[in-house]
Scaffold this active site. Structure first.
Site, mmCIF file in Angstrom:
data_model
loop_
_atom_site.group_PDB
_atom_site.id
_atom_site.type_symbol
_atom_site.label_atom_id
_atom_site.label_comp_id
_atom_site.label_asym_id
_atom_site.label_seq_id
_atom_site.Cartn_x
_atom_site.Cartn_y
_atom_site.Cartn_z
ATOM 1 N N ASP A 219 -39.769 6.472 -107.525
ATOM 2 C CA ASP A 219 -39.674 6.491 -106.061
ATOM 3 C C ASP A 219 -39.773 5.046 -105.580
ATOM 4 O O ASP A 219 -40.820 4.420 -105.728
ATOM 5 C CB ASP A 219 -40.856 7.337 -105.534
ATOM 6 C CG ASP A 219 -40.845 7.487 -104.020
ATOM 7 O OD1 ASP A 219 -39.948 6.927 -103.364
ATOM 8 O OD2 ASP A 219 -41.748 8.181 -103.499
ATOM 9 N N ALA A 221 -39.527 3.331 -102.290
ATOM 10 C CA ALA A 221 -39.439 3.552 -100.847
ATOM 11 C C ALA A 221 -39.801 2.302 -100.050
ATOM 12 O O ALA A 221 -39.590 2.274 -98.843
ATOM 13 C CB ALA A 221 -40.365 4.702 -100.441
#
Ligand code: LMR
Length: 405
Positions: A219, A221
């Protein structure tokens, strides 16, 4: 409506009541608190020195361009804007991987959409796969994986009391993982702790995944908000190069400030180009049944910026300013509260303060300071005028004698 219809329990009456999402409850509390001088350290949105979250300058210019030149609002495609993916891939994956046909990518509604789509793909490929989450992790990770029917397991990641990464414990728990399991990692700027792996630790994680046949789901982000766009992806790329299969979920919410536009991307690395194409077909089919076509505005904005060297420079300069501000707030907080000196060496938007829930509640009720019940703060909610007040309010709670205050 006839009365006998009302005598039968309705479809929706069978639903269970659900607790309100913690983040939304906090937002509601904050907005209905009439006190002056509240300090909002809750939701992970960047705030500048004046507490605003302005539209980035390059975004404004790209939007002006879009307004003038966009001639239709017809659908783009289930896989989204191919130009956006082509422009973003080198930034996220690096040039060589962006050109590698074992990687396939598509546009998603935010990083959350990318994670949910990843979960669906994993469940479609191997319903028995289990997903390993570090504790703590972003509160939505568990729900996103479980929503696709995947089983979630945990490994220790961070010790809140000592503010240290529990790497050895993590690695020894991951020795119990099964081949085909998925390891969900944050590429940088860990949410909620701000802690990060060293380059050596990234290497060891990559080796472990390769040896045990684990599939990393990474992930990313907050790329650009830790050390810079390249440096924030280095550890992730080390892992990508060590394993035959991996998934990357990226978001442009934070680094382009496009939160509400819901713009993200998903890449799958497969063993061969042919398998990558098969994965892509499955992703498109799955996306079609979840959102059909992703929203276009954010993708167009990012594409326009990245296809223009001048706008790219403007965007990078503003991203650099955001990162510099986060790092200077970290340094100022560490200097003001010596017990939190580790905050200066952590990265990104978040820190997980060594507070218990009752202390978090007391800080909220007595001082109007809002953070998640876990003790997570959004560093970007601090400015030079509220930081001394925050530090002064916090200090006694870190002495360990304030549970009854
Ligand atoms: C956060 O963790 O605050 C952000 O990622 C926003 C969210 O949706 O939780």
């Amino acid at each position: 409506m006839t009365t006998d219809l009302l005598t039968k329990p309705g479809l929706f009456a069978t639903l269970d009541d659900q607790p309100l999402d913690a983040m939304l409850t906090l937002l509601h509390r904050l907005r209905s608190d009439p006190r002056e001088g509240k300090i909002d350290l809750g939701i992970g949105v960047y705030g500048d020195e004046t507490g605003q979250t302005p539209v980035m300058r390059a975004v404004k210019q790209a939007e002006a361009h879009l307004y003038q030149h966009q001639t239709t609002k017809t659908y783009v495609a289930a896989e989204g804007d191919a130009g956006f993916i082509a422009a973003l891939a080198p930034l996220v994956l690096g040039d060589s991987r962006a050109r590698d046909d074992r990687f396939c990518g598509l546009q998603t509604p935010g990083g959350t959409g990318a994670l949910r789509l990843a979960a669906e793909l994993i469940a479609r490929a191997n319903p028995e796969a289990r997903v390993w989450l570090g504790t703590p992790t972003w509160v939505n990770h568990r729900g996103l994986m479980q929503a696709a029917g995947l089983q979630v397991l945990e490994h220790p990641f961070f010790d809140k009391a000592t503010q240290t990464l529990t790497f050895d414990a993590m690695m020894s728990v991951l020795e119990t993982a099964r081949g085909g399991d998925v390891l969900l990692l944050h590429a940088c700027c860990h949410n909620p702790t701000g802690a990060e792996f060293t380059p050596d630790q990234w290497g060891l994680i990559g080796d472990l995944c390769a040896r045990k046949g684990l599939v990393p789901l990474i992930d990313i982000a907050y790329q650009g908000l830790g050390h810079g766009m390249e440096a924030d992806a280095t550890g992730m790329r080390t892992v990508l190069d060590k394993v035959p299969e991996a998934i990357v979920a990226a978001s442009c919410s934070k680094n382009f400030g496009l939160y509400r536009e819901r713009i993200g991307a998903l890449w799958v690395k497969a063993q061969t180009a042919q398998t990558a194409l098969r994965a892509r077909g499955n992703l498109i089919l799955t996306a079609r049944t979840m959102w059909s076509m992703p929203p276009d505005h954010g993708a167009s904005v990012v594409r326009i910026i990245l296809e223009s060297p001048a706008l790219t420079d403007l965007w990078r300069a503003e991203l650099d300013e955001m990162r510099a501000r986060l790092n200077s707030v970290r340094a100022a907080l560490a200097a003001a509260v010596p017990a939190l000196s580790t905050i200066a060496s952590q990265t990104g938007m978040f820190a997980l303060l060594p507070l218990e829930r009752d202390q978090v509640v007391a800080l909220r009720e007595q001082h109007g300071i809002y953070m998640l019940d876990s003790g997570r703060i959004n560093i970007a909610g601090l400015q030079s005028d509220n930081l001394p007040r925050f530090a002064a309010a916090l200090e006694p709670y870190l002495q360990g004698d304030t549970h009854a205050r």
